[in-house]
Design an enzyme around this catalytic site. Structure first.
Site, PDB file in Angstrom:
ATOM      1  N   GLU A 440       0.827  -1.218   0.000  1.00 35.14           N
ATOM      2  CA  GLU A 440       0.000   0.000   0.000  1.00 35.14           C
ATOM      3  C   GLU A 440       0.855   1.260   0.000  1.00 35.14           C
ATOM      4  OE1 GLU A 440      -2.720   0.833  -0.874  1.00 35.14           O
ATOM      5  OE2 GLU A 440      -3.108  -1.293  -1.125  1.00 35.14           O
TER       6      GLU A 440
HETATM    7  C1  LIG Z   1       2.586  -9.832   0.215  1.00 31.30           C
HETATM    8  C2  LIG Z   1       2.335  -8.711  -0.714  1.00 31.30           C
HETATM    9  C3  LIG Z   1       1.033  -8.367  -1.039  1.00 31.30           C
HETATM   10  C4  LIG Z   1       0.790  -7.333  -1.952  1.00 31.30           C
HETATM   11  N1  LIG Z   1      -0.497  -7.051  -2.339  1.00 31.30           N
HETATM   12  C5  LIG Z   1      -0.708  -6.213  -3.399  1.00 31.30           C
HETATM   13  C6  LIG Z   1      -2.003  -6.071  -3.991  1.00 31.30           C
HETATM   14  O1  LIG Z   1      -2.993  -6.646  -3.515  1.00 31.30           O
HETATM   15  N2  LIG Z   1      -2.133  -5.296  -5.098  1.00 31.30           N
HETATM   16  C7  LIG Z   1      -1.078  -4.647  -5.647  1.00 31.30           C
HETATM   17  O2  LIG Z   1      -1.246  -3.973  -6.661  1.00 31.30           O
HETATM   18  N3  LIG Z   1       0.169  -4.741  -5.097  1.00 31.30           N
HETATM   19  C8  LIG Z   1       0.373  -5.511  -4.005  1.00 31.30           C
HETATM   20  N4  LIG Z   1       1.633  -5.630  -3.457  1.00 31.30           N
HETATM   21  C9  LIG Z   1       2.708  -4.859  -4.021  1.00 31.30           C
HETATM   22  C10 LIG Z   1       3.195  -3.750  -3.087  1.00 31.30           C
HETATM   23  O3  LIG Z   1       2.247  -2.734  -2.992  1.00 31.30           O
HETATM   24  C11 LIG Z   1       4.566  -3.276  -3.617  1.00 31.30           C
HETATM   25  O4  LIG Z   1       5.484  -4.315  -3.344  1.00 31.30           O
HETATM   26  C12 LIG Z   1       5.006  -1.981  -2.994  1.00 31.30           C
HETATM   27  O5  LIG Z   1       4.171  -0.929  -3.387  1.00 31.30           O
HETATM   28  C13 LIG Z   1       6.453  -1.615  -3.391  1.00 31.30           C
HETATM   29  O6  LIG Z   1       6.702  -1.816  -4.754  1.00 31.30           O
HETATM   30  P1  LIG Z   1       7.970  -2.717  -5.182  1.00 31.30           P
HETATM   31  O7  LIG Z   1       7.897  -3.983  -4.447  1.00 31.30           O
HETATM   32  O8  LIG Z   1       8.020  -2.773  -6.653  1.00 31.30           O
HETATM   33  O9  LIG Z   1       9.224  -1.925  -4.638  1.00 31.30           O
HETATM   34  P2  LIG Z   1       9.984  -0.689  -5.383  1.00 31.30           P
HETATM   35  O10 LIG Z   1       8.995   0.273  -5.917  1.00 31.30           O
HETATM   36  O11 LIG Z   1      10.967  -1.252  -6.333  1.00 31.30           O
HETATM   37  O12 LIG Z   1      10.737  -0.062  -4.145  1.00 31.30           O
HETATM   38  C14 LIG Z   1      11.955  -0.577  -3.583  1.00 31.30           C
HETATM   39  C15 LIG Z   1      12.460   0.395  -2.528  1.00 31.30           C
HETATM   40  O13 LIG Z   1      12.700   1.684  -3.116  1.00 31.30           O
HETATM   41  C16 LIG Z   1      11.965   2.689  -2.477  1.00 31.30           C
HETATM   42  N5  LIG Z   1      11.472   3.648  -3.464  1.00 31.30           N
HETATM   43  C17 LIG Z   1      10.967   3.383  -4.689  1.00 31.30           C
HETATM   44  N6  LIG Z   1      10.617   4.525  -5.293  1.00 31.30           N
HETATM   45  C18 LIG Z   1      10.899   5.532  -4.447  1.00 31.30           C
HETATM   46  C19 LIG Z   1      10.754   6.947  -4.502  1.00 31.30           C
HETATM   47  N7  LIG Z   1      10.236   7.561  -5.557  1.00 31.30           N
HETATM   48  N8  LIG Z   1      11.145   7.662  -3.414  1.00 31.30           N
HETATM   49  C20 LIG Z   1      11.656   7.061  -2.328  1.00 31.30           C
HETATM   50  N9  LIG Z   1      11.836   5.723  -2.241  1.00 31.30           N
HETATM   51  C21 LIG Z   1      11.446   4.964  -3.273  1.00 31.30           C
HETATM   52  C22 LIG Z   1      10.803   1.972  -1.797  1.00 31.30           C
HETATM   53  O14 LIG Z   1      10.314   2.681  -0.672  1.00 31.30           O
HETATM   54  C23 LIG Z   1      11.446   0.647  -1.407  1.00 31.30           C
HETATM   55  O15 LIG Z   1      12.116   0.774  -0.185  1.00 31.30           O
HETATM   56  C24 LIG Z   1       1.883  -6.618  -2.502  1.00 31.30           C
HETATM   57  C25 LIG Z   1       3.185  -6.953  -2.143  1.00 31.30           C
HETATM   58  C26 LIG Z   1       3.420  -7.991  -1.288  1.00 31.30           C
HETATM   59  C27 LIG Z   1       4.838  -8.355  -0.970  1.00 31.30           C
END
Ligand SMILES: Cc1cc2nc3c(=O)[nH]c(=O)nc-3n(C[C@H](O)[C@H](O)[C@H](O)COP(=O)(O)OP(=O)(O)OC[C@H]3O[C@@H](n4cnc5c(N)ncnc54)[C@H](O)[C@@H]3O)c2cc1C
Length: 603
Positions: A440
């Site tokens: 989220e």
């Molecule tokens: C168990 C689980 C359930 C989930 N359920 C859902 C769901 O129901 N629907 C759905 O759509 N998604 C879902 N997600 C996805 C989840 O919302 C994302 O994993 C999350 O938003 C982060 O995206 P990412 O994993 O690609 O990390 P990234 O976006 O690659 O981020 C990696 C790191 O970089 C940091 N970062 C990235 N961009 C920036 C920025 N601009 N400024 C500062 N820091 C930054 C982040 O804070 C993080 O620490 C789920 C994930 C998991 C693991």
């Protein structure tokens, strides 16, 4: 095996005595929502959580979900528990009566959510996502979509999901690749792959309503080109029965650290039939209805897990005997004293308790504001509430999940080595709590939302509204000799927050990295002060009740102990936890340079 008891006494204290939820009856449509009615509903909800959902939590973790012939099977007992959940009418609690909902205040759902998350976080996410989809459709769906999908979502026959994330697009939704092309009949064909989709498939409901972000062929680049589509697992017939399968399939199930009873799916959309919700290219705005609700809901996950970890830590530390109290044996007949006598164990328990009770009051206050925002007869009150909800959303999500994780970790520590062993269930709470800091919108993103959007918005209008409320209560408390011990540290911390805000905003105007580099510390500071304000409000009530009883020569029995415990816990919060605010203020003042000076190539 861990146990759970719905903390109804504290819930009642916060709702009735601190927040005065009786005021809900003055809101449009909530005339019958008297505190007794809400509490009776919550009592029943508490029983379901204690008796049906909590006993399935550990087994659900051990078993996890399975993908069999393209269909997800939830752990043993989830299906029956969901049937009980549905038959009890729980999915309909706050939904619009026009579609079969019970139309109870949103706050009721906040409280129920806390209990659900304490009892069984994995289970809670299935109805929670359906609830989010319901809220989105109620607000944005056209009459035909509402007619076809809302009644089944509201009565829990169908589930829901939110499909945002793709393999290359998590935080950065502007670069999603899922496409939607017009099918010629008013519908669209949706094609793409979504990952990490919670409750993406399961055997609890007969159909699942996916809300999917995708791009139309003429979409402008970035977030301005995102549209939202409703894509069901099965295409419903005109009569509302499930019809033919749509082009949605489960690619795989993720193997993950926690919430193993909830199915986290890779979903493939292969020309699946979908309908646009909201205007073309404005999908992110529409999805924010669901995301803001989900952010608050995830905050409740932090709170719920903190509560259940605390309850189990208390029970264990009263039973486990090791060593003797530093001041001499407390259990002379036994070979050792219960570990609750040790100051370090007490430190952990008090930290858990003070955070959890403070966060509960803070979260419920925001729940109440949502009702005021939607239904207060005066426009000015609605606007004020809307500003406060917007300001507090990243704080509830970020602070409650960061602290929730810390509290579950302290709970594990209270168990010593036994906390690390599966059988006792404490390590599951830690693993389950960890995801809440990530999904989220990661807590880093929440912090940026707070410093980059919410605090500067309208020249600081949102923040000024919050500060005015804190100042009002501080002024009253400072005038009361018995409350000075609480008011003084809060006034100091609130001044630190103000100082940090001004410094940060000035520096950020020169260099945006100044905001990004200290945003997480700022969110923590904000959460500590806001929780401190709640502790002042709770201490004020407890002090008044005790004083009134003393003046009238009345004994309060159990309630007296509870008020006394509130004051002692407040004292702990103000002397042992809130002082972190001053260190955070110094960290924020240090700015971006210490964070950014080492160039990326040097890592
Ligand atoms: C168990 C689980 C359930 C989930 N359920 C859902 C769901 O129901 N629907 C759905 O759509 N998604 C879902 N997600 C996805 C989840 O919302 C994302 O994993 C999350 O938003 C982060 O995206 P990412 O994993 O690609 O990390 P990234 O976006 O690659 O981020 C990696 C790191 O970089 C940091 N970062 C990235 N961009 C920036 C920025 N601009 N400024 C500062 N820091 C930054 C982040 O804070 C993080 O620490 C789920 C994930 C998991 C693991």
């Amino acid at each position: 095996m861990p146990t759970y008891k719905a903390p109804l006494d504290d819930i009642r204290f916060v709702l009735d005595e601190v927040l005065d939820v009786g005021q809900l009856t003055a809101l449009r449509g909530y005339e019958d929502a008297a505190p007794d009615v809400l509490l009776a509903v919550l009592e029943e909800g508490g029983k379901l959580c204690e008796e049906v959902l909590a006993p399935l939590n550990q087994q659900g973790d051990a078993e996890g979900c399975r993908l069999e012939n393209g269909v997800v099977r939830t752990p043993t007992g989830f299906k029956e528990a969901y049937a009980a959940f549905r038959e009890g009418g729980w999915p309909a609690m706050i939904a619009d009566p026009e579609y079969g909902g019970q139309g109870l205040p949103r706050l009721t759902r906040f409280v129920f959510d806390e209990m659900l998350c304490s009892a069984n976080l994995s289970f809670s996410m299935y109805p929670e996502l359906a609830h989010g989809a319901t809220a989105l459709l109620e607000r944005w769906g056209d009459p035909e979509l509402k007619r076809r999908f809302l009644p089944k979502l509201v009565d829990g026959t169908w589930g829901g999901t939110m499909c945002l994330t793709e393999p290359h697009a998590g935080t950065d939704l502007g670069i999603i690749r899922t496409k939607a092309v017009p099918a010629g009949d008013g519908a669209y064909q949706v094609t793409g792959t979504k990952i990490f989709i919670s409750a993406g498939d399961h055997d609890l409901t007969e159909n699942i309503v996916h809300l999917v972000l995708a791009k139309l062929p003429d979409a402008p680049p970035g977030t301005k080109g995102i549209s939202l589509f409703l894509v069901p697992k099965y295409l419903p017939t005109e009569e509302g029965a499930i019809g033919t399968p749509n082009g949605v399939s489960v690619g795989s199930l993720e193997h993950k650290m926690g919430i193993k009873g909830n199915a986290t799916c890779v979903l493939n959309f292969d020309g699946a039939k979908g309908w646009l919700v909201g205007a073309p290219h404005k999908g992110l705005r529409v999805m924010f209805t669901m995301m803001n609700g989900a952010r608050l809901g995830v905050g409740m996950q932090g709170l719920g897990l903190a509560e259940v970890a605390y309850q189990n830590a208390v029970a264990y530390t009263k039973e486990r005997t090791q060593g003797r109290a530093l001041t001499g044996p407390q259990n002379p007949r036994g070979e050792a004293d219960p570990i609750i006598v040790h100051p370090d164990v007490r430190r952990m328990l008090m930290t858990m308790r003070a955070y959890t009770e403070g966060m509960r009051a803070l979260a419920y206050w925001v729940g109440l504001l949502i009702d005021v925002e939607e239904r207060h007869p005066e426009e000015a009150k609605r606007e004020e509430a809307a500003d406060l909800v917007a300001l507090m959303t990243p704080v509830i999500k970020g602070f409650l999940t960061d602290v929730g994780f810390e509290v579950t970790n302290l709970g594990l520590q209270c168990f010593g080595g036994h906390g690390y062993i599966r059988e006792f269930g404490m390590e599951q709470f830690v693993r389950d709590a960890r995801i809440a800091q990530i999904y989220e919108g990661t807590n880093g993103v929440q912090a940026m939302d707070l410093v980059g959007r919410k605090v500067p918005e309208g020249g600081g209008r949102l923040l000024k509204r919050f500060a005015a409320l804190v100042e009002r209560d501080l002024a009253a408390a400072q005038a009361d000799e018995r409350l000075k011990e609480f008011a003084a540290p809060l006034a100091k911390a609130a001044a630190s927050l103000q100082q940090a805000t001004m410094g940060l905003m000035m520096r950020a105007m020169q260099n945006p990295n100044e905001a990004g580099a200290v945003a997480a510390e700022y969110l923590r500071l904000f959460g500590l002060v806001a929780t401190g304000w709640m502790w002042l409000r709770m201490a004020t009530v407890a002090q008044r009740k005790l004083a009134e009883a003393a003046e009238q020569g009345r004994t309060l029995n159990g309630a007296g102990h509870r008020y006394d415990a509130k004051l002692k816990t407040a004292r702990f919060y103000f002397t042992k936890l809130l002082p972190q605010a001053h260190a955070l203020t110094a960290q924020i003042a240090a700015g971006a340079a210490p964070v950014m000076d080492l160039e990326a190539a040097a890592f």
